[in-house]
Design a protein around this motif. Sequence first.
Motif, mmCIF file in Angstrom:
data_model
loop_
_atom_site.group_PDB
_atom_site.id
_atom_site.type_symbol
_atom_site.label_atom_id
_atom_site.label_comp_id
_atom_site.label_asym_id
_atom_site.label_seq_id
_atom_site.Cartn_x
_atom_site.Cartn_y
_atom_site.Cartn_z
ATOM 1 N N GLU A 143 0.839 -1.200 0.000
ATOM 2 C CA GLU A 143 0.000 0.000 0.000
ATOM 3 C C GLU A 143 0.873 1.249 0.000
ATOM 4 O O GLU A 143 2.003 1.247 0.497
ATOM 5 C CB GLU A 143 -0.906 -0.014 1.234
ATOM 6 N N GLU A 202 -7.497 -1.939 -2.907
ATOM 7 C CA GLU A 202 -8.897 -2.312 -3.025
ATOM 8 C C GLU A 202 -9.037 -3.724 -3.576
ATOM 9 O O GLU A 202 -9.922 -4.478 -3.148
ATOM 10 C CB GLU A 202 -9.631 -1.309 -3.906
ATOM 11 N N THR A 224 -7.179 -7.438 8.145
ATOM 12 C CA THR A 224 -8.439 -6.771 7.868
ATOM 13 C C THR A 224 -8.137 -5.431 7.214
ATOM 14 O O THR A 224 -6.970 -5.127 6.902
ATOM 15 C CB THR A 224 -9.251 -6.580 9.157
ATOM 16 N N ASN A 225 -9.162 -4.640 6.991
ATOM 17 C CA ASN A 225 -8.961 -3.309 6.428
ATOM 18 C C ASN A 225 -8.051 -2.504 7.358
ATOM 19 O O ASN A 225 -8.352 -2.362 8.547
ATOM 20 C CB ASN A 225 -10.313 -2.612 6.266
ATOM 21 N N ARG A 273 -10.944 -12.970 9.570
ATOM 22 C CA ARG A 273 -10.230 -11.699 9.547
ATOM 23 C C ARG A 273 -10.041 -11.185 10.968
ATOM 24 O O ARG A 273 -10.766 -11.577 11.882
ATOM 25 C CB ARG A 273 -11.008 -10.627 8.758
ATOM 26 N N LEU A 311 -8.275 -6.047 -0.660
ATOM 27 C CA LEU A 311 -9.359 -6.084 0.319
ATOM 28 C C LEU A 311 -10.566 -6.838 -0.226
ATOM 29 O O LEU A 311 -11.251 -7.547 0.524
ATOM 30 C CB LEU A 311 -9.749 -4.666 0.719
#
Length: 386
Positions: free
Chosen positions: A18, A195, A367-368, A233, A198
């Motif tokens: 990221e 994205e 997780t996010n 998650r 995820l």
Amino acid sequence: MIEVVASMARGPVFLAGELMECLITFTNPMSHLSTSATSEMLAWASAQIHCQFHASESRVALPSQGNKQDVQAESNTVLIPSRGERGQCVLDTPPKILFCDLRLDPGESKTYSYSEIVPIDGPPSFRGQAVKYVYKLTIGCQRVNSPIKLLRVPFRVLVLQGMPEPPFPQDEEVSPSNPFLEEEEASRRDARPLERALDMLMITTSRRCPHMFNITNMRGKVAKFCIFKTVYRLGEDIIGTFNFSEGDIPCLQYSVSLQNEEEIQQQYQRRPGQVISVTGHGRHMESCLHTAFSHFSLPIPLNVTPGFSTDIVMLRWRLHLEFVTAREPMEPPTVLQNQSEVTVWAGAEHVDVDTFSWDLPIKILPTNPALASYMSHFSGANSITI
């Protein structure tokens, strides 16, 4: 004096791969007590990411580093991002220059933006009993003819390991289309690796396939255990059910614990057959004598590390189940059909019991990162005065 403030606006948690962005502000404060103020100058400033590795000497046998000595590392005018840190620097990004020859008048401030892709080939952030991996963003600043000052901002990195390959390519022919979404925005959205990762994470952890297990010991069947999935998650609840009505052996009590196993790879173990470190992160215990059905719910903390593996350490997750069973059948209390008064049933004062345990491996994924930031002990900001 110059105040330097670094802040990660999105939060202190990122997925490997990221884009990390940080705003760094340099200010020459003007004090209302000062009678005269002058301009301040900085020769340069730069920033880079690095990961520090630290191992327990009593548990990990690392190869000798020899007597190699870097002459530059002894100089206070050379930027070494890991200077003064414990352990070894196992990963770092190339430094990026923020500016050269900055002059700030009294009361003036300037903000610079630093952005870098978090390395995808590094380990996740982890603080175990034997091994630690710590990520930091280090900003180096220097005045002319002065030592370098370092500002460090710790942050957390989540790594997606063990993810299955997508079942089909996400191209224009198979991906769902939205007539209200412009083509440029759709293509730009599909190009974002965060994205896409995820989306794949949500698909993988949303699949439910009940797993049934017969819990038995040497005396017979105790219960039937059902868990709805084995891939989770961070932040999810692990839910399972027990059916004791199909058991032959009375179960007095059960407990379910969420645990991780930290295992040092064999070639780095300090002693042969070294014991695996086990850490608990939640436990559900319940008395279940004469109970036909029961269930449990264990939340997965947002601040734990998902399973991963490196050359030195492997982290696995499991459910540890313990059962206490009676050796002899125990008759349930009887209530007469026409009985109007309340009866009190007293349990036996002495029961011969057996205990046994069972471990069920599970997989925990990230997780996010925006969600994990809410429970992070990192603030994503730091400051220094030089």
